[in-house]
Design a protein around this motif. Structure first.
Motif, PDB file in Angstrom:
ATOM      1  N   THR A   1       0.811  -1.224   0.000  1.00 46.82           N
ATOM      2  CA  THR A   1       0.000   0.000   0.000  1.00 46.82           C
ATOM      3  C   THR A   1       0.841   1.270   0.000  1.00 46.82           C
ATOM      4  O   THR A   1       0.296   2.368  -0.045  1.00 46.82           O
ATOM      5  N   MET A   2       2.171   1.144   0.083  1.00 50.50           N
ATOM      6  CA  MET A   2       3.051   2.310   0.116  1.00 50.50           C
ATOM      7  C   MET A   2       3.875   2.396  -1.155  1.00 50.50           C
ATOM      8  O   MET A   2       4.269   1.371  -1.724  1.00 50.50           O
ATOM      9  N   THR A   3       4.155   3.594  -1.588  1.00 49.33           N
ATOM     10  CA  THR A   3       5.009   3.777  -2.754  1.00 49.33           C
ATOM     11  C   THR A   3       6.443   3.376  -2.410  1.00 49.33           C
ATOM     12  O   THR A   3       6.831   3.300  -1.235  1.00 49.33           O
TER      13      THR A   3
ATOM     14  N   HIS B   1       4.143  -4.004  -6.726  1.00 46.50           N
ATOM     15  CA  HIS B   1       3.642  -4.932  -7.744  1.00 46.50           C
ATOM     16  C   HIS B   1       3.929  -4.455  -9.164  1.00 46.50           C
ATOM     17  O   HIS B   1       3.811  -5.239 -10.115  1.00 46.50           O
ATOM     18  N   GLN B   2       4.323  -3.205  -9.309  1.00 45.19           N
ATOM     19  CA  GLN B   2       4.608  -2.662 -10.641  1.00 45.19           C
ATOM     20  C   GLN B   2       6.056  -2.893 -11.077  1.00 45.19           C
ATOM     21  O   GLN B   2       6.429  -2.507 -12.189  1.00 45.19           O
TER      22      GLN B   2
ATOM     23  N   MET C   1      10.170   6.037  -7.680  1.00 45.36           N
ATOM     24  CA  MET C   1       9.788   6.495  -6.342  1.00 45.36           C
ATOM     25  C   MET C   1       8.273   6.529  -6.176  1.00 45.36           C
ATOM     26  O   MET C   1       7.739   6.326  -5.084  1.00 45.36           O
ATOM     27  N   LYS C   2       7.560   6.778  -7.271  1.00 40.60           N
ATOM     28  CA  LYS C   2       6.105   6.907  -7.209  1.00 40.60           C
ATOM     29  C   LYS C   2       5.394   5.586  -7.489  1.00 40.60           C
ATOM     30  O   LYS C   2       4.166   5.515  -7.401  1.00 40.60           O
TER      31      LYS C   2
END
Length: 681
Positions: free
Chosen positions: A107-109, A155-156, A150-151
């Protein structure tokens, strides 16, 4: 003498549950000097990870330090209060966990997670300063486009990128000690090399010490100064890395080395295995813990526990706990029982599987209100033949298309173009009933055997399920077949009443093989079947696969990034890069005289399980990042990383040529440029 940075003294850890108490560590003693790298090796369950977690007080539920000390910078962390441990974690001691996806917060960047240790441990630092430092750390760990990453969310990112994030988090506060627990287990050789080179470089810059926990003996041989070999919660042997690999003294260390595919008598021969299983640590064993599995054990070994003592010949730098050590005057190869020689495999038969210009593309999805944004070229026109009874090894980096190709062959994906012909017929041309029958003949052995099995079903139900679906026999006949399958893969028949989670990793992989053989297939697609196993269990599974191939006439498409395993098992090897088959041919020819620059780079990137060979060989590992499969380069797809690329490589796709005979094919404009004649893998 330099004062030790870390001293683990007679550490004992128990893990209590309702049913039993496991004595996970039983008197572990280790030292680590500032700037030193210590490797901890051993089979699964030997206590490697528990030792690392104990340093930071990160024990599992029910875990408790029942004795000993963990002295770090003069402070005993074994009895330190929670606030002290919280200040140490991520600050003066950083840790990289085995699976970065589960250790990162979804849930965090990425930026927020890398900056978090600074905000927790650096008083007075502003959020803007922490963010800038986090971005700089991502740049230092080789993250492409760090400002954009950073953004992003975990999962990406790819597996290699997530591991870089985990390293950045562990190092952002510039700790004195880094603990890395299996940091490269599931990574391909190129990503593994890049990660380990990165850690080595940062260690040197920061003057940092490291504990590296792994079952990969090649990584240990190349990356640490000293090694501790653990077995059943104890240290069996510890030494300088060069001394240990050249002259191991403990019989367990010797057996681990003998199980390596590189130490086999020849391709396809039986690998040395360690009989039996590690002891049940809910009851403290009597005598030497390795005695029940040791061919040299005597009554003394079974009744008395050998002390961990200095080697009388080599002095205090080499310690082992064995009553009957490997003699110092000979090498381990002289002492290990020679692997049993097995009959040579039968000559491959007729063509069983043929891929003709196979293409598989996936659409890139846009938003809910837009159309597709293009395609990903997962497999870009692959042609090959696999003959009955042979093992075809497919190798390449992660994302090269190996697994997608295997899924198309197994019928789990439909090809976008080209053809898949099984015994000359394309399954797409079969009738519905013929296709149903065809599915029995091609089965898939998954990489993650745990995820491939329903955790709510018992083993008997899992193995019976395909028989029920295909209408094979009545219940009594099905249960008889299941029992015979368990016999074939070396598991007790009582396993039918147990659930998948009740088995070890190696046992679950045996179940995965049994599940693939349930319908007596002709072809088994084995996707990374031994990638997460330690060397002794890996040898058992590979021996089992070879034996069943001979008994049942199986054909394997063996997908792996472990080049040593593929060389040992495969008759023919195919090398894939970004959806293309760039080289293929008989295994010995491809390894001895690689023609494609990519193949040569892969072989040069492998960590050899021999410190002397690794340091004495001129090697040119692969560099750079693999391009996106959504936008592959023009011409030769490897040209952006190729050391011999020229203008023609950017404008024309290389044709398939056979400069050394029809059996050895390569797709390269300059296949003989800077050839290397002998591979050490």
């Amino acid at each position: 003498m330099t004062e030790p940075l870390l001293t683990i003294d007679d550490l004992r850890v128990d893990i209590a549950s309702r049913e039993r108490t496991v004595h996970a560590l039983d008197g572990v003693s280790l030292q680590l000097a500032p700037g030193e790298a210590l490797g901890i090796v051993g089979e699964s369950g030997c206590g490697k990870t528990m030792t690392a977690l104990s340093v930071l007080g990160l024990l599992p539920p029910g875990g408790e330090v029942t004795g000993g000390r963990v002295l770090f910078d003069g402070q005993d962390l074994a009895v330190a209060p929670a606030p002290v441990l919280q200040d140490v974690r991520g600050n003066t001691i950083g840790m990289v966990f085995q699976d970065p996806l589960t250790s990162l917060n979804p849930t965090m960047t990425i930026g927020a997670q890398v900056a978090e240790p600074l905000l927790l441990h650096r008083a007075g630092i502003t959020k803007k300063e922490a963010w800038a430092r986090a971005q700089e750390m991502l740049r230092l760990v080789g993250m492409p486009q760090p400002a954009e990453r950073m953004k992003a969310y975990p999962h990406q990112l790819s597996g290699g990128m997530r591991q870089r994030v985990a390293i950045a988090m562990a190092l952002v506060c510039e700790p004195k000690l880094l603990i890395a627990d299996e940091p490269t287990t599931a990574l391909d050789v190129t990503t593994q090399h890049q990660i380990l080179e990165l850690v080595d470089d940062l260690r040197e810059r920061l003057g940092m010490a490291m504990i590296l926990v792994t079952h990969d003996l090649g990584v240990i041989a190349n990356r640490v100064d000293r090694v501790a070999v653990m077995y059943a919660g104890k240290v069996a042997e510890q030494s300088d890395v060069h001394d240990l690999f050249a002259r191991p003294r403990h019989r367990y260390t010797e057996a681990l080395f003998a199980a390596l595919p590189e130490r086999a008598a020849g391709r396809g021969t039986e690998l040395h295995t360690i009989p039996g299983l590690p002891p049940n640590l809910s009851v403290r064993p009597t005598g030497c813990r390795f005695a029940p599995r040791c061919t040299f054990a005597t009554d003394t070994c079974r009744t008395e526990e050998p002390p961990l003592a200095d080697d009388e010949v080599r002095g205090a730098g080499h310690r082992f706990a064995c009553f009957h050590p490997v003699p110092d005057e000979v090498t381990s190869e002289d002492e290990v029982v020679a692997p049993a020689q097995v009959p040579a495999p039968a000559s491959p038969g007729d063509v069983l599987l043929e891929l003709d210009a196979l293409v598989k593309e996936f659409p890139l999805k846009g938003s809910a209100f837009s159309r597709s944004r293009g395609t990903v070229s997962a497999v870009g026109g692959v042609s090959l033949e696999i003959r009955r009874g042979e093992t075809f090894g497919m190798v390449g980096e992660s994302g090269c298309g190996k697994t997608t190709l295997g899924r198309v062959v197994a019928g789990l994906e439909e090809p976008t173009g080209g053809a898949v012909r099984f015994e000359g017929r394309d399954p797409a041309d079969l009738s519905r009933s013929e296709r149903r029958a065809h599915r029995r003949r091609v089965q898939l052995m998954f990489q993650d055997s745990t995820a491939a099995m329903d955790p709510r079903m018992r083993v008997g139900e899992i193995l019976r399920e395909p028989l029920v679906i295909q209408g094979v026999g009545n219940r009594a006949e099905q249960e008889k077949l299941v029992g015979e399958l368990l016999d074939a893969v070396g598991l007790p028949r009582g396993a039918v009443h147990r659930y998948p989670h009740e088995f070890s990793g190696g046992q679950r992989q045996r179940l995965g093989l049994a599940r693939a053989l349930t319908l007596s297939p002709d072809l088994v697609v084995a996707d990374e079947p031994v990638s997460a196993l330690d060397v002794s269990v890996q040898a058992q599974i590979l021996n089992l696969m070879r034996d069943l191939q001979r008994e049942r006439g199986l054909t394997y498409l063996f997908i792996s990034h472990d080049l040593a395993v593929v060389r040992h098992l495969a008759d023919t090897v195919g090398v894939m890069y970004l959806g293309k088959l760039v080289e293929s041919g008989p295994a010995e020819q491809v390894y001895a005289r690689p023609l494609h620059p990519y193949t040569r780079g892969l072989l040069d990137t492998v960590n050899l399980p021999d410190p002397e060979a690794a340091s004495g060989t001129e090697r040119t590992p692969l560099e750079g990042e693999t391009p996106s499969a959504a936008r592959p380069p023009s011409g030769c797809r490897f040209r952006t990383r190729c050391p011999v690329a020229q203008d023609v490589c950017a404008t024309a796709e290389p044709p398939v040529s056979t400069p050394h005979g029809a059996g050895h094919q390569v797709a390269c404009h300059f296949p003989l440029a800077a050839p290397r004649l002998a591979s050490a893998v």
